[in-house]
Design an enzyme around this catalytic site. Structure first.
Site, PDB file in Angstrom:
ATOM      1  N   GLU A  80       0.836  -1.194   0.000  1.00  0.00           N
ATOM      2  CA  GLU A  80       0.000   0.000   0.000  1.00  0.00           C
ATOM      3  C   GLU A  80       0.877   1.252   0.000  1.00  0.00           C
ATOM      4  OE1 GLU A  80      -3.655   2.322   0.693  1.00  0.00           O
ATOM      5  OE2 GLU A  80      -2.769   0.845  -0.626  1.00  0.00           O
ATOM      6  N   ASP A 108      -2.511  -4.964   0.811  1.00  0.00           N
ATOM      7  CA  ASP A 108      -1.790  -3.889   1.496  1.00  0.00           C
ATOM      8  C   ASP A 108      -0.396  -4.306   1.947  1.00  0.00           C
ATOM      9  OD1 ASP A 108      -3.907  -1.948   1.390  1.00  0.00           O
ATOM     10  OD2 ASP A 108      -4.951  -3.119   2.914  1.00  0.00           O
TER      11      ASP A 108
END
Length: 252
Positions: A80, A108
């Site tokens: 992310e 992420d």
């Protein structure tokens, strides 16, 4: 809200959030609630990762900033915050190296200890509702989901919370403090409710018309609580690494 975001979050996080929004043609000065949400999510991802390492025996350990960690490997790979091309490059590299299944959506994080991708969620609603939405979107048991709320609740795949209780408590405390600071400035209701956000946006635009460019009182005021909000959790060594690997903006 924009003033609050710039005061509340680490400058690197703010810069990454701006870059991410601009990549999708969004303006942080207009979509301020989204700006705040992205910064919050980024910070939780970094807090999730920071101080967690794998030693030479493959064991997961926690090492606070300042301790020698030259022989240690970061437990989590942060995906992310990178631009989409670089993020997919990292994901593909991990899949080729570890043999794990490639996810359909960008996750992420990657957990090198558990050998799985991790999807982090931060919600202003009920955690179980947001968890189900994430699960229905991802539709993969290979990606681990971990949801946090601003009220201190959390939910994770198979109740496997990955991190130790202290690390999770640090994240929950940070989210609760952000909520309290937003509420004290009259920002929380519009952050939670889209309707209130639209009303607030109209008010902000009206206020900006006659006095565009003038600084607001908020931008010159830092409350005692905000001083405690300064993200001291960021490992100084990793801060430099993050800037080098994430922020590859051309010089003006």
């Amino acid at each position: 809200m924009e003033d609050f975001v710039r005061q509340c979050f680490n400058p690197i996080i703010v810069e990454l959030a701006e870059k991410a929004m601009k990549e999708y043609g969004e303006d942080p000065k207009i979509e301020t609630n989204k700006f705040a949400a992205i910064c919050t999510h980024l910070e939780v991802c970094f807090m999730y990762s920071d101080f967690h390492f794998i030693d030479e025996r493959g064991e997961s350990i926690i090492v606070e900033s300042g301790d020698p960690n030259a022989l240690l490997k970061h437990r989590f790979e942060i995906i992310e915050g990178r631009d989409r091309t670089m993020a997919w490059t990292v994901v593909n590299s991990i899949c080729n190296t570890t043999g794990v299944e490639k996810p359909k959506f960008l996750p992420d994080l990657y957990d090198y200890k558990e050998n799985r991708f991790v999807e982090i969620g931060v919600t202003r609603r009920e955690v179980h509702i947001y968890y189900l939405e994430k699960a229905n979107k991802i539709k993969s048991e290979k990606t681990h989901i971990h949801i946090f709320s601003f009220t201190g609740e959390e939910m994770a795949t198979k109740a496997d919370y990955t991190l130790d209780e202290e690390s999770r408590a640090r994240i929950k405390t940070r989210l609760f403090t952000i909520r309290q600071e937003m509420a004290s400035r009259g920002l929380w209701d519009s952050f939670v409710s889209p309707r209130e956000a639209k009303k607030q946006l109209k008010k902000d635009l009206k206020l900006q018309e006659p006095c565009a460019g003038l600084p607001t009182k908020v931008s010159h005021r830092t409350s005692p609580a905000l001083k405690t909000l300064e993200p001291m959790w960021m490992d100084s060594n990793r801060t430099a690494a993050l800037r080098a690997s994430f922020l590859k903006c051309p010089k003006k």
